[in-house]
Motif scaffolding. Structure first.
Motif, PDB file in Angstrom:
ATOM      1  N   GLN A 159      29.024  38.720  41.293  1.00 15.48           N
ATOM      2  CA  GLN A 159      28.613  37.481  40.639  1.00 15.48           C
ATOM      3  C   GLN A 159      27.383  36.899  41.313  1.00 15.48           C
ATOM      4  O   GLN A 159      26.430  36.482  40.651  1.00 15.48           O
ATOM      5  N   ARG A 165      36.564  34.936  36.407  1.00 19.48           N
ATOM      6  CA  ARG A 165      37.461  36.099  36.398  1.00 19.48           C
ATOM      7  C   ARG A 165      38.121  36.271  35.024  1.00 19.48           C
ATOM      8  O   ARG A 165      38.299  37.388  34.540  1.00 19.48           O
ATOM      9  N   ARG A 218      35.575  43.532  38.049  1.00 20.57           N
ATOM     10  CA  ARG A 218      36.624  42.591  38.467  1.00 20.57           C
ATOM     11  C   ARG A 218      36.423  42.136  39.906  1.00 20.57           C
ATOM     12  O   ARG A 218      36.873  41.059  40.294  1.00 20.57           O
ATOM     13  N   GLN A 219      35.765  42.970  40.684  1.00 21.57           N
ATOM     14  CA  GLN A 219      35.470  42.614  42.073  1.00 21.57           C
ATOM     15  C   GLN A 219      34.260  41.682  42.036  1.00 21.57           C
ATOM     16  O   GLN A 219      33.196  41.972  42.580  1.00 21.57           O
ATOM     17  N   SER A 220      34.438  40.549  41.362  1.00 16.76           N
ATOM     18  CA  SER A 220      33.282  39.828  40.845  1.00 16.76           C
ATOM     19  C   SER A 220      32.638  38.846  41.803  1.00 16.76           C
ATOM     20  O   SER A 220      31.587  38.315  41.507  1.00 16.76           O
ATOM     21  N   GLU A 238      35.519  29.894  39.710  1.00 14.57           N
ATOM     22  CA  GLU A 238      35.839  31.292  40.025  1.00 14.57           C
ATOM     23  C   GLU A 238      36.919  31.819  39.091  1.00 14.57           C
ATOM     24  O   GLU A 238      36.833  32.944  38.589  1.00 14.57           O
TER      25      GLU A 238
END
Length: 212
Positions: free
Chosen positions: A102, A181, A96-98, A177
Motif C-alpha cells: 500500500q 483490506r 493481501r500483504q497490503s 487499514e
C-alpha cells in the motif's frame, strides 16, 4: 566494562533513524507524505530536531522511506514467488500483504509530492521496475493457470490498487487499514477468472504505466 560512548551514540542514532522511518511509513501509507514533520516526530517518539538531524528535509525522508519500502516489497515478492507453487496464490498473497505494498503504491503512483521527489531517482526507478517485473510474472502465470481473468494486465492491477488508495479515507488509521483490506478482498474476487462483464479496450500492462 562500560560501553564505548561513540558506539552507544551510533546505536542511538541508528535506533532513532529506524523509529523515524517506521513512523513515517505508517503515516505515509494512510495519509501520504504531505503530513507535517512534527506529527512524524511525535509518532516516532523523538524531537523535531532529532528528525531533522537524521533527515534534513522532507525530500530526504520521502526518499529514505521509498527506498526502504520498495526494497522490502521486492524481497517479499521474491520470497512469495519462491514459496508459492501457484501464481494465482502468489498474486493474491502479495495483494493481501497490503501494508508494505500500500505504501509503495502511495509513493509510486498516488502522491504527487512523492512523484516529484522520486521521478528522477535511478535507484527508485530500478526498484520500481523490478517489482513490476515480479508482478508481470504473477499475472502471466495466474492467467496460464486459468485463475486470473484474461482481459487484465499488471498495469490494470497497479492502477486499480492506486485508485483504491485514493478513495481510502477514514477517521482513524485502524479503520483506513481495515477498509483497504476489505477493498483488496473485493478486488481479488473481481480479478478471478469466472463469467462476468467483459472489460472495454485491451489489458493495461506494466509498460503502459507512466514512470514519471
Amino acid at each position: 566494562m562500560t560501553a564505548d560512548p561513540e558506539t552507544t551514540l551510533r546505536a542511538d542514532a541508528r535506533r532513532n533513524r529506524d523509529q523515524i522511518l517506521a513512523a513515517a511509513k505508517s503515516i505515509f501509507a494512510v495519509s501520504g507524505p504531505e503530513v507535517p514533520m512534527e506529527e512524524i516526530a511525535r509518532a516516532a517518539g523523538v524531537g523535531v530536531g532529532t528528525l531533522y538531524r537524521r533527515f534534513p528535509d522532507r525530500d530526504a525522508l520521502v526518499r529514505a522511506v521509498a527506498m526502504d519500502n520498495f526494497e522490502r516489497v521486492l524481497v517479499d515478492a521474491r520470497v512469495i514467488a519462491a514459496e508459492e507453487t501457484s501464481s494465482w496464490h502468489a498474486l493474491e498473497r502479495l495483494l493481501r500483504q497490503s501494508v508494505e505494498l500500500q505504501l509503495s503504491v502511495q509513493l509510486a503512483m498516488v502522491s504527487h509530492r512523492a512523484l516529484v521527489i522520486l521521478k528522477n531517482d535511478p535507484e527508485v526507478r530500478r526498484l520500481r521496475d523490478d517489482i513490476l517485473a515480479v508482478l508481470d510474472g504473477f499475472v502471466e502465470g495466474a492467467q496460464a493457470e486459468g485463475k486470473l481473468r484474461e482481459d487484465v494486465g499488471a498495469g490494470d492491477i497497479a492502477i486499480l490498487f492506486a485508485t483504491l488508495l485514493r478513495q481510502a479515507r477514514a477517521k482513524t488509521p485502524e479503520v483506513a487499514e481495515m477498509a483497504a483490506r476489505r477493498c483488496v478482498g473485493i478486488m481479488i474476487d473481481g480479478l478471478s477468472a469466472r463469467p462476468g462483464s467483459p472489460l472495454p479496450g485491451r489489458p493495461i500492462t506494466s509498460q503502459d504505466l507512466d514512470p514519471d
